[in-house]
Scaffold this motif. Sequence first.
Motif, PDB file in Angstrom:
ATOM      1  N   GLN A  80       0.897  -1.428  -0.203  1.00 44.66           N
ATOM      2  CA  GLN A  80      -0.085  -0.074  -0.014  1.00 44.66           C
ATOM      3  C   GLN A  80       1.139   1.155  -0.154  1.00 44.66           C
ATOM      4  O   GLN A  80       0.756   2.090  -0.904  1.00 44.66           O
ATOM      5  CB  GLN A  80      -0.898   0.210   1.195  1.00 44.66           C
ATOM      6  N   GLU A  85      -2.163  -0.534  -4.729  1.00 44.21           N
ATOM      7  CA  GLU A  85      -3.595  -0.437  -4.031  1.00 44.21           C
ATOM      8  C   GLU A  85      -3.877  -1.884  -3.677  1.00 44.21           C
ATOM      9  O   GLU A  85      -3.872  -2.891  -4.142  1.00 44.21           O
ATOM     10  CB  GLU A  85      -4.835  -0.174  -5.089  1.00 44.21           C
ATOM     11  N   VAL A  86      -4.343  -1.935  -2.116  1.00 45.31           N
ATOM     12  CA  VAL A  86      -4.566  -3.136  -1.561  1.00 45.31           C
ATOM     13  C   VAL A  86      -5.930  -2.935  -0.816  1.00 45.31           C
ATOM     14  O   VAL A  86      -6.044  -2.002  -0.328  1.00 45.31           O
ATOM     15  CB  VAL A  86      -3.794  -3.691  -0.579  1.00 45.31           C
ATOM     16  N   GLU A  87      -6.815  -4.076  -1.127  1.00 46.33           N
ATOM     17  CA  GLU A  87      -8.331  -3.875  -0.355  1.00 46.33           C
ATOM     18  C   GLU A  87      -8.402  -5.121   0.438  1.00 46.33           C
ATOM     19  O   GLU A  87      -7.739  -6.320   0.107  1.00 46.33           O
ATOM     20  CB  GLU A  87      -9.283  -3.906  -1.389  1.00 46.33           C
TER      21      GLU A  87
END
Length: 341
Positions: A80, A85-87
């Motif tokens: 991140q 992007e990391v969800e």
Amino acid sequence: MYKNDLYLRALKGEIVERPPVWMMRQAGRYLPEFIKIREKYDFFTRCRTPELASEITVQPIRRYGMDAAILFSDILVIPQAMNIEVEMKPGVGPWLPNPIRNQKDLDRVIVPDVTVELDYVMNAIKASKELLNNEIPLIGFAGSPWTILCYCVQGQGSKNFDKAKEFCFTQPILAHTLLQKITTTTIAYLKEKVKAGVDAVQIFDSWGGMLSPADYQEFSWQYINQIIEALKDEVPVIAFGKGCWFALEEMANSKAAALGVDWTIKPQIARKLAGNKITLQGNMDPSRLLSPPSQIKKIVTEMIRSFGKDKYIVNLGHGILPNIPLENAKAFIDAVKEFEA
Ligand code: CP3
């Protein structure tokens, strides 16, 4: 310095009354008090809010009195911060919508100023230290560069991380560039964590065992070793490689203070491979916490006798599962506290 410094003494290889105990992923989903917080706040809000992260960090300690706390956070805060992007998708796990697959993807990956991008982790450490009140040490952690690459390239969890391996085997120069960026970021990050107050750091190489011994050397170990070399004079470093028993001998020749082992190796063989000078940590099968408490106590006692009470930290061979009954986790911890040589 701490009311209970068993964990730090075991890392130094000192003679102890009994081995220390903690559980990988102890700050987590098997605890009802954790689930209550999870109902109100999403995953990264919990990581980014020092009051929540520190509260979750001490929850297992309040309930069971382990000999060390591990900061509530995640290994994926590193990508991140590197502009990937990391969800965290409920029911799915980590989800990276824009995985790294080529030069163009790699170009947007940065080596960040961790004091800015990961400042919230340092604040969570300070808040946790306050709640811990010098009772026990606090463990900081990071994923190994290889394990982080697995998520960055695959884009999600996987049974075999085929896309991550394909990337390494077909575009090795890009792979090594990414691994080095992750390594450089991780070293700066762990140094900041030490400044913020963690007493030891553990490297989780959760997917190291996916690699052949030769590939493990090339894509994982050399980068872990860089991290160990950079940190060794500041803090004890524990290297945990799941499925990496084949590398134990080499890992033991590094400057790591301790090595984590999973449950697929006999304690005696792990000792033989690692030699007698390094502390070992592990290695009960996490599913064995589903056994009745009386059985758990027997297994733990036997495990301590097999590893030996010194240069040993009692733990699971991987993270605690979400469906473990509370009294079974208690039996695991209590068995260690009741151990008599
Ligand atoms: O208690 C602790 O050990 C401290 C906190 C911690 C978490 N993740 C919290 C977490 C630690 C040390 C980790 C490390 C981590 N994260 C690893 C390495 C250790 C291992 O288990 O192999 C890995 C591979 C990850 C990546 C990750 N984070 C996955 C695969 C998942 C989803 C699957 C799962 O376990 O739920 C996460 C989410 C995550 N990280 C949770 C927790 C408590 C659960 C999700 C939630 O709370 O909403």
